[in-house]
Design a protein around this motif. Structure first.
Motif, PDB file in Angstrom:
ATOM      1  N   GLU A  69       5.970 -10.072   4.150  1.00 58.90           N
ATOM      2  CA  GLU A  69       5.886  -9.499   2.803  1.00 58.90           C
ATOM      3  C   GLU A  69       4.708 -10.065   2.000  1.00 58.90           C
ATOM      4  N   SER A  70       4.270 -11.271   2.327  1.00 56.49           N
ATOM      5  CA  SER A  70       3.172 -11.888   1.567  1.00 56.49           C
ATOM      6  C   SER A  70       1.845 -11.148   1.754  1.00 56.49           C
ATOM      7  N   LYS A  71       1.749 -10.282   2.757  1.00 51.88           N
ATOM      8  CA  LYS A  71       0.504  -9.546   3.014  1.00 51.88           C
ATOM      9  C   LYS A  71       0.513  -8.130   2.454  1.00 51.88           C
ATOM     10  N   VAL A  72       1.555  -7.791   1.703  1.00 48.21           N
ATOM     11  CA  VAL A  72       1.640  -6.459   1.095  1.00 48.21           C
ATOM     12  C   VAL A  72       0.602  -6.369  -0.023  1.00 48.21           C
ATOM     13  N   GLU A  73      -0.139  -5.272  -0.048  1.00 47.69           N
ATOM     14  CA  GLU A  73      -1.145  -5.047  -1.093  1.00 47.69           C
ATOM     15  C   GLU A  73      -0.647  -3.969  -2.048  1.00 47.69           C
ATOM     16  N   HIS A  74      -0.848  -4.215  -3.353  1.00 51.74           N
ATOM     17  CA  HIS A  74      -0.462  -3.253  -4.398  1.00 51.74           C
ATOM     18  C   HIS A  74      -1.714  -2.807  -5.148  1.00 51.74           C
ATOM     19  N   ARG A  75      -1.831  -1.492  -5.396  1.00 46.17           N
ATOM     20  CA  ARG A  75      -2.936  -0.956  -6.181  1.00 46.17           C
ATOM     21  C   ARG A  75      -2.419   0.109  -7.128  1.00 46.17           C
ATOM     22  N   PRO A  76      -2.338  -0.204  -8.423  1.00 44.32           N
ATOM     23  CA  PRO A  76      -1.905   0.831  -9.372  1.00 44.32           C
ATOM     24  C   PRO A  76      -3.010   1.874  -9.572  1.00 44.32           C
ATOM     25  N   SER A  77      -2.626   3.095  -9.883  1.00 39.54           N
ATOM     26  CA  SER A  77      -3.602   4.139 -10.181  1.00 39.54           C
ATOM     27  C   SER A  77      -4.272   3.825 -11.519  1.00 39.54           C
ATOM     28  N   LYS A  78      -5.367   4.522 -11.803  1.00 38.53           N
ATOM     29  CA  LYS A  78      -6.091   4.295 -13.065  1.00 38.53           C
ATOM     30  C   LYS A  78      -5.188   4.473 -14.276  1.00 38.53           C
ATOM     31  N   GLY A  79      -4.350   5.493 -14.251  1.00 34.87           N
ATOM     32  CA  GLY A  79      -3.460   5.758 -15.377  1.00 34.87           C
ATOM     33  C   GLY A  79      -2.193   4.920 -15.353  1.00 34.87           C
ATOM     34  N   GLY A  80      -1.976   4.217 -14.242  1.00 32.98           N
ATOM     35  CA  GLY A  80      -0.802   3.370 -14.129  1.00 32.98           C
ATOM     36  C   GLY A  80       0.487   4.099 -13.792  1.00 32.98           C
ATOM     37  N   ASN A  81       0.393   5.392 -13.531  1.00 34.69           N
ATOM     38  CA  ASN A  81       1.602   6.168 -13.229  1.00 34.69           C
ATOM     39  C   ASN A  81       2.050   6.044 -11.772  1.00 34.69           C
ATOM     40  N   THR A 135       0.024  -1.014   0.520  1.00 36.87           N
ATOM     41  CA  THR A 135      -0.363  -1.086   1.923  1.00 36.87           C
ATOM     42  C   THR A 135       0.509  -2.125   2.600  1.00 36.87           C
ATOM     43  N   ILE A 136       1.207  -1.687   3.635  1.00 32.83           N
ATOM     44  CA  ILE A 136       2.009  -2.595   4.446  1.00 32.83           C
ATOM     45  C   ILE A 136       1.356  -2.668   5.823  1.00 32.83           C
ATOM     46  N   THR A 137       1.436  -3.798   6.461  1.00 37.17           N
ATOM     47  CA  THR A 137       0.925  -3.944   7.814  1.00 37.17           C
ATOM     48  C   THR A 137       2.084  -4.374   8.702  1.00 37.17           C
ATOM     49  N   VAL A 138       2.430  -3.511   9.636  1.00 39.77           N
ATOM     50  CA  VAL A 138       3.553  -3.779  10.534  1.00 39.77           C
ATOM     51  C   VAL A 138       3.034  -4.093  11.930  1.00 39.77           C
ATOM     52  N   THR A 139       3.847  -4.763  12.707  1.00 43.16           N
ATOM     53  CA  THR A 139       3.535  -4.971  14.116  1.00 43.16           C
ATOM     54  C   THR A 139       4.055  -3.745  14.853  1.00 43.16           C
ATOM     55  N   ALA A 140       3.125  -2.914  15.289  1.00 42.29           N
ATOM     56  CA  ALA A 140       3.480  -1.686  16.002  1.00 42.29           C
ATOM     57  C   ALA A 140       3.753  -2.029  17.458  1.00 42.29           C
ATOM     58  N   THR A 141       4.923  -1.628  17.941  1.00 41.45           N
ATOM     59  CA  THR A 141       5.291  -1.922  19.318  1.00 41.45           C
ATOM     60  C   THR A 141       5.348  -0.674  20.192  1.00 41.45           C
ATOM     61  N   SER A 142       5.384   0.515  19.563  1.00 44.27           N
ATOM     62  CA  SER A 142       5.404   1.760  20.334  1.00 44.27           C
ATOM     63  C   SER A 142       5.094   2.941  19.423  1.00 44.27           C
ATOM     64  N   ARG A 143       4.738   4.042  20.038  1.00 42.34           N
ATOM     65  CA  ARG A 143       4.495   5.281  19.306  1.00 42.34           C
ATOM     66  C   ARG A 143       5.787   5.750  18.634  1.00 42.34           C
ATOM     67  N   GLU A 144       6.907   5.607  19.347  1.00 42.88           N
ATOM     68  CA  GLU A 144       8.199   6.026  18.810  1.00 42.88           C
ATOM     69  C   GLU A 144       8.547   5.238  17.552  1.00 42.88           C
ATOM     70  N   GLN A 145       8.281   3.950  17.569  1.00 47.10           N
ATOM     71  CA  GLN A 145       8.554   3.111  16.399  1.00 47.10           C
ATOM     72  C   GLN A 145       7.742   3.602  15.202  1.00 47.10           C
ATOM     73  N   LEU A 146       6.442   3.847  15.405  1.00 45.27           N
ATOM     74  CA  LEU A 146       5.587   4.307  14.312  1.00 45.27           C
ATOM     75  C   LEU A 146       6.015   5.682  13.810  1.00 45.27           C
ATOM     76  N   ASP A 147       6.356   6.574  14.726  1.00 48.61           N
ATOM     77  CA  ASP A 147       6.797   7.919  14.319  1.00 48.61           C
ATOM     78  C   ASP A 147       8.038   7.834  13.440  1.00 48.61           C
ATOM     79  N   GLU A 148       8.992   7.016  13.856  1.00 45.96           N
ATOM     80  CA  GLU A 148      10.243   6.903  13.096  1.00 45.96           C
ATOM     81  C   GLU A 148       9.997   6.215  11.751  1.00 45.96           C
ATOM     82  N   LEU A 149       9.108   5.238  11.719  1.00 47.57           N
ATOM     83  CA  LEU A 149       8.750   4.569  10.459  1.00 47.57           C
ATOM     84  C   LEU A 149       8.118   5.569   9.499  1.00 47.57           C
ATOM     85  N   TYR A 150       7.177   6.376   9.970  1.00 48.58           N
ATOM     86  CA  TYR A 150       6.555   7.398   9.122  1.00 48.58           C
ATOM     87  C   TYR A 150       7.596   8.400   8.618  1.00 48.58           C
ATOM     88  N   ARG A 151       8.496   8.826   9.484  1.00 46.88           N
ATOM     89  CA  ARG A 151       9.543   9.772   9.071  1.00 46.88           C
ATOM     90  C   ARG A 151      10.415   9.163   7.977  1.00 46.88           C
TER      91      ARG A 151
END
Length: 96
Positions: free
Chosen positions: A51-63, A68-84
């Motif tokens: 969690e310490s590597k999570v990046e936050h960027r508010p929009s210009k208007g703040g809305n 950005t999260i960085t995960v350890t990808a172990t398979s295509r199936e894992q990434l597909d399910e994470l995106y879903r």
């Protein structure tokens, strides 16, 4: 009928080498609980998520808030399910 998006990619044709560190950008409304929700989802798919590597960027208007999260990808199936899971979360607007 199957589409190209549903067809499995043979491991030898994958552009990702597993395991690897894989960044994912998530955008949603800048509301209380949004970052915690994204971290919680990341942990479901990567028990070693840092969690310490999570990046936050508010929009210009703040809305909106970009996360950005960085995960350890172990398979295509894992990434597909994470995106879903991310794209179907009610607080998430866009995942890329």
């Amino acid at each position: 009928m199957t589409s190209a998006f549903n067809s499995p990619i043979p491991p030898e044709q994958s552009l990702i080498e597993y395991p690897s560190q894989f960044p994912i950008k998530v955008m949603g409304a800048h509301v209380e609980g949004f970052p915690e929700a994204i971290v919680s989802i990341a942990r479901q798919f990567d028990p070693t998520f840092d969690e310490s590597k999570v990046e936050h960027r508010p929009s210009k208007g703040g809305n909106y808030l970009g996360i950005t999260i960085t995960v350890t990808a172990t398979s295509r199936e894992q990434l597909d399910e994470l995106y879903r899971t991310l794209t179907t979360h009610p607080m998430v607007k866009v995942v890329f």
